[in-house]
Design a protein around this motif. Structure first.
Motif, mmCIF file in Angstrom:
data_model
loop_
_atom_site.group_PDB
_atom_site.id
_atom_site.type_symbol
_atom_site.label_atom_id
_atom_site.label_comp_id
_atom_site.label_asym_id
_atom_site.label_seq_id
_atom_site.Cartn_x
_atom_site.Cartn_y
_atom_site.Cartn_z
ATOM 1 N N ALA A 182 0.842 -1.214 0.000
ATOM 2 C CA ALA A 182 0.000 0.000 0.000
ATOM 3 C C ALA A 182 0.869 1.253 0.000
ATOM 4 C CB ALA A 182 -0.929 -0.018 1.213
ATOM 5 N N ILE A 183 1.919 1.248 0.833
ATOM 6 C CA ILE A 183 2.834 2.403 0.876
ATOM 7 C C ILE A 183 3.572 2.524 -0.461
ATOM 8 C CG2 ILE A 183 4.961 3.294 1.942
ATOM 9 C CD1 ILE A 183 3.155 3.435 4.187
ATOM 10 N N ALA A 184 4.029 1.377 -0.976
ATOM 11 C CA ALA A 184 4.780 1.396 -2.239
ATOM 12 C C ALA A 184 3.904 1.995 -3.355
ATOM 13 C CB ALA A 184 5.244 -0.011 -2.593
ATOM 14 N N LYS A 185 2.623 1.639 -3.343
ATOM 15 C CA LYS A 185 1.709 2.136 -4.385
ATOM 16 C C LYS A 185 1.501 3.651 -4.234
ATOM 17 C CE LYS A 185 -2.797 1.194 -6.350
ATOM 18 N NZ LYS A 185 -4.145 0.999 -5.886
ATOM 19 N N ALA A 186 1.243 4.088 -3.006
ATOM 20 C CA ALA A 186 1.031 5.524 -2.767
ATOM 21 C C ALA A 186 2.294 6.311 -3.117
ATOM 22 C CB ALA A 186 0.644 5.753 -1.311
ATOM 23 N N ALA A 187 3.465 5.696 -2.856
ATOM 24 C CA ALA A 187 4.740 6.385 -3.056
ATOM 25 C C ALA A 187 5.036 6.657 -4.526
ATOM 26 C CB ALA A 187 5.871 5.552 -2.444
ATOM 27 N N ARG A 188 4.387 5.896 -5.403
ATOM 28 C CA ARG A 188 4.676 6.020 -6.844
ATOM 29 C C ARG A 188 4.502 7.447 -7.356
ATOM 30 N NH1 ARG A 188 1.173 1.406 -9.234
ATOM 31 N NH2 ARG A 188 1.903 -0.213 -7.827
ATOM 32 N N THR A 189 3.500 8.152 -6.806
ATOM 33 C CA THR A 189 3.249 9.512 -7.300
ATOM 34 C C THR A 189 3.803 10.570 -6.337
ATOM 35 O OG1 THR A 189 1.090 9.406 -6.228
ATOM 36 C CG2 THR A 189 1.172 8.904 -8.592
ATOM 37 N N GLN A 241 9.266 5.404 2.593
ATOM 38 C CA GLN A 241 9.815 4.251 1.874
ATOM 39 C C GLN A 241 11.286 4.480 1.527
ATOM 40 O OE1 GLN A 241 8.068 1.728 -1.596
ATOM 41 N NE2 GLN A 241 8.956 3.544 -2.530
ATOM 42 N N GLU A 242 11.589 5.702 1.083
ATOM 43 C CA GLU A 242 12.961 6.030 0.692
ATOM 44 C C GLU A 242 13.907 5.875 1.883
ATOM 45 O OE1 GLU A 242 13.691 6.536 -2.347
ATOM 46 O OE2 GLU A 242 15.762 7.226 -2.212
ATOM 47 N N LYS A 243 13.446 6.351 3.049
ATOM 48 C CA LYS A 243 14.278 6.302 4.253
ATOM 49 C C LYS A 243 14.539 4.849 4.653
ATOM 50 C CE LYS A 243 15.959 9.288 6.917
ATOM 51 N NZ LYS A 243 17.121 10.010 6.504
ATOM 52 N N ILE A 244 13.490 4.043 4.693
ATOM 53 C CA ILE A 244 13.663 2.634 5.087
ATOM 54 C C ILE A 244 14.565 1.915 4.087
ATOM 55 C CG2 ILE A 244 12.501 0.393 5.263
ATOM 56 C CD1 ILE A 244 10.651 1.408 7.055
ATOM 57 N N ALA A 245 14.318 2.133 2.799
ATOM 58 C CA ALA A 245 15.115 1.467 1.765
ATOM 59 C C ALA A 245 16.570 1.917 1.863
ATOM 60 C CB ALA A 245 14.547 1.773 0.385
ATOM 61 N N ASP A 246 16.777 3.187 2.192
ATOM 62 C CA ASP A 246 18.138 3.712 2.316
ATOM 63 C C ASP A 246 18.857 3.065 3.507
ATOM 64 O OD1 ASP A 246 20.250 5.468 1.534
ATOM 65 O OD2 ASP A 246 19.804 6.639 3.341
ATOM 66 N N ILE A 247 18.177 2.997 4.641
ATOM 67 C CA ILE A 247 18.787 2.423 5.853
ATOM 68 C C ILE A 247 19.142 0.946 5.624
ATOM 69 C CG2 ILE A 247 18.317 1.738 8.254
ATOM 70 C CD1 ILE A 247 16.436 4.240 8.404
ATOM 71 N N LEU A 248 18.190 0.189 5.089
ATOM 72 C CA LEU A 248 18.413 -1.256 4.914
ATOM 73 C C LEU A 248 19.509 -1.532 3.881
ATOM 74 C CD1 LEU A 248 14.730 -2.610 4.979
ATOM 75 C CD2 LEU A 248 16.466 -2.911 6.757
ATOM 76 N N ARG A 275 11.932 -0.324 -4.660
ATOM 77 C CA ARG A 275 12.891 0.743 -4.363
ATOM 78 C C ARG A 275 14.064 0.181 -3.548
ATOM 79 N NH1 ARG A 275 15.791 4.432 -6.272
ATOM 80 N NH2 ARG A 275 16.380 6.081 -4.812
ATOM 81 N N LEU A 276 13.762 -0.724 -2.620
ATOM 82 C CA LEU A 276 14.819 -1.362 -1.829
ATOM 83 C C LEU A 276 15.762 -2.146 -2.756
ATOM 84 C CD1 LEU A 276 16.105 -2.265 0.865
ATOM 85 C CD2 LEU A 276 14.358 -4.058 0.992
ATOM 86 N N ARG A 277 15.182 -2.894 -3.677
ATOM 87 C CA ARG A 277 16.001 -3.652 -4.633
ATOM 88 C C ARG A 277 16.894 -2.727 -5.453
ATOM 89 N NH1 ARG A 277 12.828 -8.809 -7.029
ATOM 90 N NH2 ARG A 277 11.982 -9.585 -5.070
ATOM 91 N N LEU A 282 22.152 -0.390 -6.817
ATOM 92 C CA LEU A 282 22.897 0.834 -7.107
ATOM 93 C C LEU A 282 24.131 0.968 -6.212
ATOM 94 C CD1 LEU A 282 22.102 3.370 -8.906
ATOM 95 C CD2 LEU A 282 21.528 4.466 -6.730
ATOM 96 N N LYS A 283 23.941 0.779 -4.913
ATOM 97 C CA LYS A 283 25.062 0.954 -3.969
ATOM 98 C C LYS A 283 26.107 -0.149 -4.142
ATOM 99 C CE LYS A 283 22.194 3.341 -0.612
ATOM 100 N NZ LYS A 283 21.789 3.540 0.762
ATOM 101 N N SER A 284 25.641 -1.373 -4.457
ATOM 102 C CA SER A 284 26.595 -2.467 -4.675
ATOM 103 C C SER A 284 27.456 -2.166 -5.892
ATOM 104 C CB SER A 284 25.866 -3.790 -4.913
ATOM 105 O OG SER A 284 25.008 -4.082 -3.858
#
Ligand code: KG4
Ligand code: ZN
Length: 337
Positions: A182-189, A241-248, A275-277, A282-284
């Motif tokens: 649900a968050i991923a979908k809302a985050a798209r826009t 989402q960006e923050k969580i994906a960045d931390i992980l 986004r996490l993927r 990218l970082k790898s």
């Protein structure tokens, strides 16, 4: 070898037969997600009752789909920990009865080891050792997978799991359950830089903490409501989402660099997050020469029986079977012995 895997640790009653840990023969899932969605999260009592309703039919359909009988199996695996205890006990007891009646080995499988095995089903060439971020509704671990049955935890959440944070924020923002998709979908826009959210610090640099971040998001929403202002929901979802994906992703890649891994992977429900993927990849690319990155096929990210049957095979090869005293455990470390 043909292993039947039964999964019932949360809100999915699932069974699957997998050959030699890698080849899916049959797969049946009965999901309770819609019913729990009415309450905004999993209700343990309802989960246990629905597993009882569904388990015999799910297992029978799984055997039928494979054109097999219990006698054709080489072992019966079930998730025995961790998870909702009432839910776990349904699968454990069903597997015990079946193993006893069919005189087959009973194989207890740790749920998070199962999530990691989803990678073997997706990537036939993948073999340990590798480093894995296992992120689900109940756990966020960085795990060194030394071999198929030997694991070391390098970092873990000190409070909320990543999936749990997604679920709680989603509920507050009125986006529904489960929260991750649900968050991923809302985050798209939404604009991922719309809100400046805090980066939590932990003593062990590979541990994570999501409780403060979750509270910060919830506070933004409540403050806006109190002032009668409208929150930019897509912007807040995207920033979170960006923050969580960045931390992980930062944690996983840092750990890979420090401990010398070139094979990185993710597993568990949260590994479905694109986004996490992207960020891990990218970082790898920027920091690890000759890296490879493995993620499960989307349908194998969430709870399923295939991953339990796959890990069951590797546990059986290692002699990790149980007798009729097998119990379920709500909490158990992935490196249990
Ligand atoms: O592994 P899983 O299916 O069940 C547990 O073992 O807990 O993980 C479920 C969790 C939920 O918290 C759900 O919100 C999250 O995985 N999830 C996601 C996504 N899809 C599911 N989180 C972020 N992004 C997603 N696309
Ligand atoms: Zn899971």
């Amino acid at each position: 070898m043909y292993i039947l895997g039964i999964e019932s640790s949360c809100d999915e009653t699932a069974a699957s037969i997998v050959e030699d840990g890698r080849k899916i023969i049959s797969n049946i899932v009965y999901s309770q997600v819609e019913e729990h969605g009415l309450y905004g999260g999993v209700v343990p009592e309802i989960a246990s009752r629905r597993h009882i309703d569904a388990v015999s039919e799910v297992v029978q359909k799984c055997l039928d789909e494979a054109g097999m009988k219990a006698r054709d199996l080489d072992g019966i695996a079930c998730t025995f920990a961790p998870g909702l205890i009432g839910a776990l006990l349904v699968g454990v007891n069903y597997a015990k009865g079946m193993a006893y009646a069919a005189r087959k080995p009973l194989i207890p499988v740790h749920h998070l080891r199962g999530h990691i095995a989803a990678l073997y089903l997706t990537h036939p060439e993948l073999e340990p050792p590798f480093l894995c971020l296992v992120a689900s509704g109940g756990h966020s671990h960085i795990v060194a997978v030394d071999n198929y049955t030997k694991f070391r935890v390098i970092g873990r959440t000190i409070d909320d799991a990543a999936g749990e944070a997604f679920d709680k924020v989603s509920r507050t923002l009125g986006l529904g359950y489960p929260g991750g998709p649900a968050i991923a979908k809302a985050a798209r826009t939404g604009d991922p830089h719309r809100y400046n959210l805090p980066t939590p610090h932990t003593e062990n640099i590979y541990d994570v903490s999501f409780s403060g971040l979750k509270t910060a998001v919830i506070n933004i929403y409540h403050n806006d409501s109190q002032k009668g202002e409208e929150t930019d929901i897509p912007g807040l979802a995207a920033s979170f989402q960006e923050k969580i994906a960045d931390i992980l992703s930062e944690n996983l890649v840092n750990a890979a660099v420090e401990f010398g891994y070139t094979k990185l992977s993710i597993a568990g429900g949260v590994s479905a997050n694109t986004r996490l993927r992207e960020l891990i990849d990218l970082k790898s690319k920027q920091r690890i020469k000759g890296y490879s990155f493995y993620a499960p096929l989307m349908p194998l990210c969430g709870d399923n029986g295939r991953m339990i049957a796959s890990q069951g095979y590797f546990e059986l090869l290692d002699g990790n079977t149980a007798d009729m005293t097998l119990n379920g455990y709500a909490n158990l470390d992935i490196d249990y012995r």
